[in-house]
Write a protein that holds these residues in place. Sequence first.
Motif, PDB file in Angstrom:
ATOM      1  N   ASP A  32       0.828  -1.210   0.000  1.00 10.32           N
ATOM      2  CA  ASP A  32       0.000   0.000   0.000  1.00 10.32           C
ATOM      3  C   ASP A  32       0.857   1.252   0.000  1.00 10.32           C
ATOM      4  O   ASP A  32       0.567   2.230  -0.689  1.00 10.32           O
ATOM      5  CB  ASP A  32      -0.974  -0.001   1.175  1.00 10.32           C
ATOM      6  N   GLU A  58       1.143   4.185  -2.799  1.00  7.18           N
ATOM      7  CA  GLU A  58       1.011   5.615  -2.523  1.00  7.18           C
ATOM      8  C   GLU A  58       2.199   6.394  -3.073  1.00  7.18           C
ATOM      9  O   GLU A  58       2.048   7.509  -3.592  1.00  7.18           O
ATOM     10  CB  GLU A  58       0.869   5.846  -1.018  1.00  7.18           C
ATOM     11  N   MET A 110      -2.085  -5.391   1.906  1.00  3.92           N
ATOM     12  CA  MET A 110      -1.359  -4.259   2.492  1.00  3.92           C
ATOM     13  C   MET A 110       0.133  -4.555   2.503  1.00  3.92           C
ATOM     14  O   MET A 110       0.951  -3.694   2.185  1.00  3.92           O
ATOM     15  CB  MET A 110      -1.838  -4.002   3.916  1.00  3.92           C
ATOM     16  N   CYS A 134      -6.869  -6.122   2.507  1.00  2.00           N
ATOM     17  CA  CYS A 134      -6.615  -5.773   1.103  1.00  2.00           C
ATOM     18  C   CYS A 134      -7.293  -4.502   0.601  1.00  2.00           C
ATOM     19  O   CYS A 134      -6.854  -3.947  -0.418  1.00  2.00           O
ATOM     20  CB  CYS A 134      -7.048  -6.924   0.192  1.00  2.00           C
ATOM     21  N   HIS A 178      -7.495  -1.330   1.345  1.00  2.00           N
ATOM     22  CA  HIS A 178      -6.767  -0.062   1.202  1.00  2.00           C
ATOM     23  C   HIS A 178      -5.749  -0.149   0.064  1.00  2.00           C
ATOM     24  O   HIS A 178      -5.698   0.737  -0.802  1.00  2.00           O
ATOM     25  CB  HIS A 178      -6.069   0.308   2.501  1.00  2.00           C
ATOM     26  N   ALA A 179      -4.930  -1.192   0.062  1.00  2.00           N
ATOM     27  CA  ALA A 179      -3.909  -1.325  -0.981  1.00  2.00           C
ATOM     28  C   ALA A 179      -4.544  -1.495  -2.355  1.00  2.00           C
ATOM     29  O   ALA A 179      -4.000  -1.024  -3.362  1.00  2.00           O
ATOM     30  CB  ALA A 179      -2.995  -2.507  -0.665  1.00  2.00           C
ATOM     31  N   THR A 180      -5.704  -2.143  -2.423  1.00  2.00           N
ATOM     32  CA  THR A 180      -6.384  -2.330  -3.698  1.00  2.00           C
ATOM     33  C   THR A 180      -6.917  -1.007  -4.225  1.00  2.00           C
ATOM     34  O   THR A 180      -6.797  -0.690  -5.417  1.00  2.00           O
ATOM     35  CB  THR A 180      -7.515  -3.360  -3.550  1.00  2.00           C
ATOM     36  N   VAL A 233      -5.684   1.942  -3.436  1.00  2.00           N
ATOM     37  CA  VAL A 233      -4.509   2.741  -3.780  1.00  2.00           C
ATOM     38  C   VAL A 233      -3.958   2.324  -5.138  1.00  2.00           C
ATOM     39  O   VAL A 233      -3.541   3.171  -5.936  1.00  2.00           O
ATOM     40  CB  VAL A 233      -3.432   2.604  -2.679  1.00  2.00           C
ATOM     41  N   THR A 234      -3.971   1.037  -5.419  1.00  2.00           N
ATOM     42  CA  THR A 234      -3.465   0.557  -6.704  1.00  2.00           C
ATOM     43  C   THR A 234      -4.297   1.112  -7.853  1.00  2.00           C
ATOM     44  O   THR A 234      -3.752   1.573  -8.864  1.00  2.00           O
ATOM     45  CB  THR A 234      -3.461  -0.982  -6.730  1.00  2.00           C
TER      46      THR A 234
END
Length: 327
Positions: free
Chosen positions: A229, A233, A266, A283, A285-287, A289-290
């Motif tokens: 994540d 960013e 993450m 997952c 948040h990182a998804t 962000v991606t």
Amino acid sequence: MTGATAAPALLLDRMAGDSLGWLDRARAHFRLPPDVTTDADPDLSLKPLGELAELTHLIRTSHPRADLRSVADGLFAFAWNETRDGKLFAELVRGEPHATYPVEIYGVFAQAGLRDTAMDELLTTTTGLRNWRLARGDHTRTLSVLNAEQRIGLRRHADFQAVLELTGLGLTPEPWTLDRKAAYGLTHDVFHLTDWGRARGRMSRPLAGYLRLWLPAWLESWLDEEMWDLAGELLAVTACLPAAPYDPVAWQRLAGAQAPDGSVPMMGAAPPEGDRAGAFAACYHATLVTAFAATLARIALDESAAAPDETVTTTAGRQTHEDEVAP
């Protein structure tokens, strides 16, 4: 689109599309609990929904592909519906008149033209109180509030530039001192400064030069630690730079962390199958962000292809604007 940008664009579109597909299938986990105005922890309820609204709003209005804009638009509409068309925000403010998170989340909807009359009337009063102007220890959070005030059409309670100068980005600290917490703060300083990539021209040349010089090293460090994540960013921050460089190795490494279902953990490996709620927490948040970072990078690629004569290639193989090369 030139041959030099076609392959990166395909990768970025695939990553954004797969991420949005997973998020769309995970809608149920973004739903707000019935007790959201009383006992629910906003970090576990409103925060995910607010992130969904913030990042899909950028995608729905800016991604070059209509099909991906459509998926993001559906997710954004879902988030607004979960707030009962904005009525939730007035309830939150009545319960916590000095809380900033209802204002920050409402700001993205107001920017999209979605308003609630009761919320607008309350904010005219609560944000005009002396207590609202109390200094906050987290200057990055203050930038978020100032950005939300501008989106809503309120008078900013402090000078944005003065607050920015006190943040991790504004102070341009020694790059080797940047720990994980400071790195998250710095990425959000950039997002608030540029209105989540919409206004990259707001970034001064000295700050852009500082970031251009050190982002590759920071990015490599957190890719090595498999902090997906944070790596996402940092790639989003890279895409916020003037004449944004494209790092094919970094993007391939992040793509390698994306599971076949489109989710991105993450950190580390994907969570085991079967625990849907646990997988969502690990997952979402990182998804998000991606999808967000891939959209910003895709926009930057298109801009670069439209003005190829304005870029040069550094010794590290990264493209940068001729008069924006870091000293």
